[in-house]
Design a protein around this motif. Structure first.
Motif, PDB file in Angstrom:
ATOM      1  N   TYR A 123     -17.967 -11.991   3.691  1.00 46.15           N
ATOM      2  CA  TYR A 123     -17.414 -10.635   3.906  1.00 46.15           C
ATOM      3  C   TYR A 123     -16.970 -10.066   2.556  1.00 46.15           C
ATOM      4  CZ  TYR A 123     -17.048 -12.043   8.789  1.00 46.15           C
ATOM      5  OH  TYR A 123     -17.324 -12.500  10.023  1.00 46.15           O
ATOM      6  N   VAL A 124     -16.919  -8.735   2.543  1.00 50.46           N
ATOM      7  CA  VAL A 124     -16.315  -8.074   1.371  1.00 50.46           C
ATOM      8  C   VAL A 124     -15.045  -7.394   1.870  1.00 50.46           C
ATOM      9  CG1 VAL A 124     -16.648  -6.472  -0.527  1.00 50.46           C
ATOM     10  CG2 VAL A 124     -18.632  -7.591   0.513  1.00 50.46           C
ATOM     11  N   PHE A 125     -13.920  -7.798   1.271  1.00 51.20           N
ATOM     12  CA  PHE A 125     -12.623  -7.212   1.646  1.00 51.20           C
ATOM     13  C   PHE A 125     -12.237  -6.143   0.628  1.00 51.20           C
ATOM     14  CE2 PHE A 125     -10.458  -9.561   5.040  1.00 51.20           C
ATOM     15  CZ  PHE A 125     -11.400 -10.528   5.326  1.00 51.20           C
ATOM     16  N   PHE A 126     -11.825  -4.991   1.188  1.00 47.65           N
ATOM     17  CA  PHE A 126     -11.265  -3.936   0.317  1.00 47.65           C
ATOM     18  C   PHE A 126      -9.797  -3.759   0.685  1.00 47.65           C
ATOM     19  CE2 PHE A 126     -15.747  -3.051   0.607  1.00 47.65           C
ATOM     20  CZ  PHE A 126     -16.100  -2.724  -0.684  1.00 47.65           C
ATOM     21  N   THR A 127      -8.948  -3.872  -0.287  1.00 50.37           N
ATOM     22  CA  THR A 127      -7.523  -3.634  -0.040  1.00 50.37           C
ATOM     23  C   THR A 127      -7.082  -2.568  -1.040  1.00 50.37           C
ATOM     24  OG1 THR A 127      -7.521  -6.023  -0.145  1.00 50.37           O
ATOM     25  CG2 THR A 127      -5.475  -4.955   0.590  1.00 50.37           C
ATOM     26  N   GLY A 128      -6.429  -1.550  -0.550  1.00 51.98           N
ATOM     27  CA  GLY A 128      -6.037  -0.471  -1.478  1.00 51.98           C
ATOM     28  C   GLY A 128      -4.587  -0.077  -1.332  1.00 51.98           C
ATOM     29  N   MET A 129      -4.126   0.700  -2.243  1.00 56.47           N
ATOM     30  CA  MET A 129      -2.761   1.245  -2.138  1.00 56.47           C
ATOM     31  C   MET A 129      -2.645   2.513  -2.985  1.00 56.47           C
ATOM     32  SD  MET A 129      -0.619  -1.533  -4.337  1.00 56.47           S
ATOM     33  CE  MET A 129       0.940  -1.005  -3.699  1.00 56.47           C
ATOM     34  N   ASP A 130      -1.687   3.285  -2.572  1.00 59.26           N
ATOM     35  CA  ASP A 130      -1.393   4.525  -3.287  1.00 59.26           C
ATOM     36  C   ASP A 130      -0.885   4.166  -4.697  1.00 59.26           C
ATOM     37  OD1 ASP A 130      -0.188   6.801  -4.219  1.00 59.26           O
ATOM     38  OD2 ASP A 130       0.239   7.520  -2.174  1.00 59.26           O
ATOM     39  N   ALA A 131      -1.478   4.770  -5.778  1.00 56.49           N
ATOM     40  CA  ALA A 131      -1.031   4.427  -7.153  1.00 56.49           C
ATOM     41  C   ALA A 131      -0.318   5.609  -7.803  1.00 56.49           C
ATOM     42  CB  ALA A 131      -2.228   3.979  -7.979  1.00 56.49           C
ATOM     43  N   ASN A 132       0.253   6.482  -6.962  1.00 49.87           N
ATOM     44  CA  ASN A 132       0.931   7.671  -7.517  1.00 49.87           C
ATOM     45  C   ASN A 132       2.071   7.298  -8.459  1.00 49.87           C
ATOM     46  OD1 ASN A 132      -0.076  10.202  -6.938  1.00 49.87           O
ATOM     47  ND2 ASN A 132       0.337   9.874  -4.754  1.00 49.87           N
ATOM     48  N   ILE A 133       2.886   6.314  -8.018  1.00 45.44           N
ATOM     49  CA  ILE A 133       4.074   5.975  -8.830  1.00 45.44           C
ATOM     50  C   ILE A 133       3.674   5.369 -10.174  1.00 45.44           C
ATOM     51  CG2 ILE A 133       6.151   4.532  -8.925  1.00 45.44           C
ATOM     52  CD1 ILE A 133       6.468   5.186  -5.926  1.00 45.44           C
ATOM     53  N   PRO A 134       2.802   4.329 -10.194  1.00 45.98           N
ATOM     54  CA  PRO A 134       2.398   3.808 -11.515  1.00 45.98           C
ATOM     55  C   PRO A 134       1.745   4.887 -12.384  1.00 45.98           C
ATOM     56  CG  PRO A 134       1.576   2.403  -9.754  1.00 45.98           C
ATOM     57  CD  PRO A 134       2.244   3.555  -9.092  1.00 45.98           C
ATOM     58  N   ALA A 135       0.939   5.760 -11.755  1.00 47.71           N
ATOM     59  CA  ALA A 135       0.292   6.829 -12.553  1.00 47.71           C
ATOM     60  C   ALA A 135       1.352   7.743 -13.159  1.00 47.71           C
ATOM     61  CB  ALA A 135      -0.668   7.622 -11.683  1.00 47.71           C
ATOM     62  N   ALA A 136       2.394   8.060 -12.343  1.00 42.53           N
ATOM     63  CA  ALA A 136       3.475   8.932 -12.850  1.00 42.53           C
ATOM     64  C   ALA A 136       4.220   8.244 -13.989  1.00 42.53           C
ATOM     65  CB  ALA A 136       4.427   9.282 -11.716  1.00 42.53           C
ATOM     66  N   ILE A 137       4.438   6.920 -13.821  1.00 42.90           N
ATOM     67  CA  ILE A 137       5.143   6.178 -14.897  1.00 42.90           C
ATOM     68  C   ILE A 137       4.328   6.268 -16.197  1.00 42.90           C
ATOM     69  CG2 ILE A 137       5.836   3.864 -15.681  1.00 42.90           C
ATOM     70  CD1 ILE A 137       6.532   3.224 -12.758  1.00 42.90           C
ATOM     71  N   LEU A 138       3.025   6.002 -16.060  1.00 44.73           N
ATOM     72  CA  LEU A 138       2.182   6.031 -17.268  1.00 44.73           C
ATOM     73  C   LEU A 138       2.140   7.432 -17.881  1.00 44.73           C
ATOM     74  CD1 LEU A 138      -0.793   3.696 -16.306  1.00 44.73           C
ATOM     75  CD2 LEU A 138       1.051   3.249 -17.912  1.00 44.73           C
ATOM     76  N   GLU A 139       2.075   8.431 -17.005  1.00 45.24           N
ATOM     77  CA  GLU A 139       2.059   9.822 -17.474  1.00 45.24           C
ATOM     78  C   GLU A 139       3.333  10.132 -18.266  1.00 45.24           C
ATOM     79  OE1 GLU A 139      -0.149  12.247 -16.857  1.00 45.24           O
ATOM     80  OE2 GLU A 139       0.920  14.158 -16.966  1.00 45.24           O
ATOM     81  N   ARG A 140       4.460   9.686 -17.728  1.00 42.06           N
ATOM     82  CA  ARG A 140       5.738   9.942 -18.413  1.00 42.06           C
ATOM     83  C   ARG A 140       5.760   9.235 -19.780  1.00 42.06           C
ATOM     84  NH1 ARG A 140      11.231  10.267 -15.188  1.00 42.06           N
ATOM     85  NH2 ARG A 140       9.972  11.921 -14.297  1.00 42.06           N
ATOM     86  N   ILE A 141       5.284   7.978 -19.779  1.00 40.49           N
ATOM     87  CA  ILE A 141       5.261   7.242 -21.067  1.00 40.49           C
ATOM     88  C   ILE A 141       4.405   7.995 -22.089  1.00 40.49           C
ATOM     89  CG2 ILE A 141       4.459   5.115 -22.196  1.00 40.49           C
ATOM     90  CD1 ILE A 141       5.311   3.603 -19.702  1.00 40.49           C
ATOM     91  N   ARG A 142       3.269   8.519 -21.588  1.00 43.74           N
ATOM     92  CA  ARG A 142       2.378   9.256 -22.508  1.00 43.74           C
ATOM     93  C   ARG A 142       3.104  10.446 -23.126  1.00 43.74           C
ATOM     94  NH1 ARG A 142      -2.016   8.369 -19.022  1.00 43.74           N
ATOM     95  NH2 ARG A 142      -1.718  10.410 -18.026  1.00 43.74           N
TER      96      ARG A 142
END
Ligand code: ATP
Ligand code: MG
Length: 460
Positions: A123-142
């Protein structure tokens, strides 16, 4: 010329910018990798739960039923789960996961794809999650990095500029002090900083070099003075011998008498040259000058009267303009008279017959000698004060001199802390101005009189 301070600051700023950029890139990369590992670990854990569920139920339930059970399960987030068979058939796909895989650019998300074997089936398992918070953190660091870099660079450059300025200040002081030393103050030495570093060594080295230059300079001046002095007597003997020989009766135009006249002329020229050289050498080596109050107008008149026959011979009109009151300066009168003689000699020598010369003294301690003579070409003007420089050697104007007059004049004005300036254009005469310091030791009231009535004396 780019100042060393600016160069140092530039190099320092470039290095600083490169280091800040490297640190910022490394920090950004490290934070982003750490966040990704966090998300990945979370997704692996979720997949493990789903995998366990599938393992427990896949034997008892067909896939549509298993998919329905998965969709309703509240123990994990079925919205973010996807399962495909090894052939690529979608067995289960949560809505959020479908959306994230369809528009990866719009929805910031993290999807993990893993191959798992359950009960002999791949089988191929796909597991996902919302990455809004990490993206916002990285954006702020930038943004923080983007704004902080120029601010850091600006403040570091300012500090660097200040430090470079402080470090180079002693060098600047040494350069200024060294630049102020010339032939007139060769005995001056630099102040040696007790810093026990390269700057101290530099100041000491320059001082040692000045010692050697001073010794050499004194030796040359001494040699010139001695040589001129020693040569004066033999030249005077040649001169008087020729004069005596010419007194003997005989035909006026004989070759012997003509030869004697030439000897006399040349020896007169030579004694003038020796006098000038001796005078220059003495001025070069002069210790403290012995200055007395001198009336400029009086001194000028006395010198003018001794050279006036030259003007009269050439039919040159001479105007002397002096204020009625004395214009007193502290000076060596003999030297001043020599100065006026040199300048008047030039004015008369380089002004053709019928021209005029104006000599003026004003209450501001300025003397000007203007003539209507041949003038000086712009290319010669910067050199006329050089020893043995004669501008007219190429054009043959005026009787031959040695080119020492103005060199002497400059030394005399220097020894009086006065300035000499020549303004001239070819064929438009010359204007020589000598300015004595405003208050060279004389009380102001004596030196400057309010009455500025002028006196014209025309001599022809
Ligand atoms: P010396 O004065 O030694 O007899 P000189 O007159 O040639 O010789 P300086 O008095 O030093 O030497 O002058 C240098 C040169 O400047 C002269 O050769 C001349 O070309 C030029 N010069 C000086 N004064 C005048 C002037 N008033 N008008 C035109 N040229 C001048
Ligand atoms: Mg001259």
């Amino acid at each position: 010329m780019i100042p060393l301070r600016a160069k140092l600051t530039l190099v320092y700023s470039i290095l600083f910018l490169a280091s800040v950029a490297a640190v910022e890139v490394a920090t950004y990369w490290g934070v982003s990798a750490a966040l990704d590992t966090l998300l990945e670990n979370e997704l692996i854990a979720r997949r493990a739960v789903v995998e366990e569920y599938v393992q427990n139920h896949v034997r008892r339930l067909e896939w549509p039923a298993l998919a329905a059970a998965l969709a309703n399960h509240r123990g994990f987030q079925p919205d973010w789960i996807g399962i495909e068979s090894s052939e690529g058939h979608v067995l289960f796909a949560g809505a959020a996961l479908r959306n994230a895989r369809a528009n990866p650019a719009i929805t910031p998300s993290r999807v993990l794809r893993e191959f798992r074997r359950i009960d002999g089936q791949d089988y191929v398992f796909f597991t996902g999650m919302d990455a809004n918070i990490p993206a916002a953190i990285l954006e702020r660091i930038r943004w923080i990095m983007l704004f902080s870099a120029p601010l850091l660079l600006l403040s570091a450059s300012a500090i660097g500029y200040w430090i470079a300025g402080r470090a180079l200040k002693p060098v600047q002081q040494i350069a200024n002090a060294a630049a102020s030393i010339d032939s007139r103050n060769l005995a001056t030495r630099l102040t040696v900083p007790a810093s026990r570093d390269e700057l101290q060594r530099l100041a000491e080295t320059i001082n040692h070099m000045l010692d050697r230059i001073e010794t050499g300079f004194r030796q040359i001046s001494q040699f010139t003075a001695n040589a001129s002095h020693e040569l004066r007597t033999p030249v005077a003997i040649i001169r008087s011998t020729a004069e005596v020989a010419l007194l003997h009766p005989g035909p006026a135009d004989s070759p012997e008498r003509n030869a004697l006249r030439r000897i006399l002329r040349q020896s007169e020229r030579n004694s003038q040259l020796l006098e000038d050289m001796l005078h220059l050498a003495r001025l070069d080596a002069a210790a403290a000058p012995n200055h007395q109050p001198v009336d400029l107008a009086r001194s000028l008149r006395a010198a003018a009267s001794s050279v006036l026959p030259l003007a009269q011979k050439q039919n040159i009109t001479v105007n002397i303009v002096t204020p009625p009151n004395p214009v007193i300066v502290l000076a060596d009168d003999a030297h001043l008279r020599r100065l006026w003689t040199i300048l008047l000699d030039n004015a008369f020598k380089y002004t053709p017959a019928g021209g005029s010369v104006r000599i003026a003294v004003d209450m501001d301690h300025e003397v000007s000698i203007q003539d209507t003579g041949c003038g000086i070409a712009p290319e010669d003007l910067p050199h006329v004060f050089d020893r043995f420089y004669r501008a007219d050697k190429s054009r043959g104007a005026g009787p031959a001199g040695f080119g020492l007059g103005l060199a002497l004049a400059r030394q005399i004005t220097r020894s009086h802390k006065a300035t000499i300036e020549i303004t001239s254009r070819l064929s438009q005469g010359a204007d020589v101005r000598i300015r004595f310091p405003k208050n060279n030791g004389i009380p102001h009231e004596t030196a400057v009189s309010a009455n500025s009535q002028v006196n014209h004396i025309a001599l022809k």
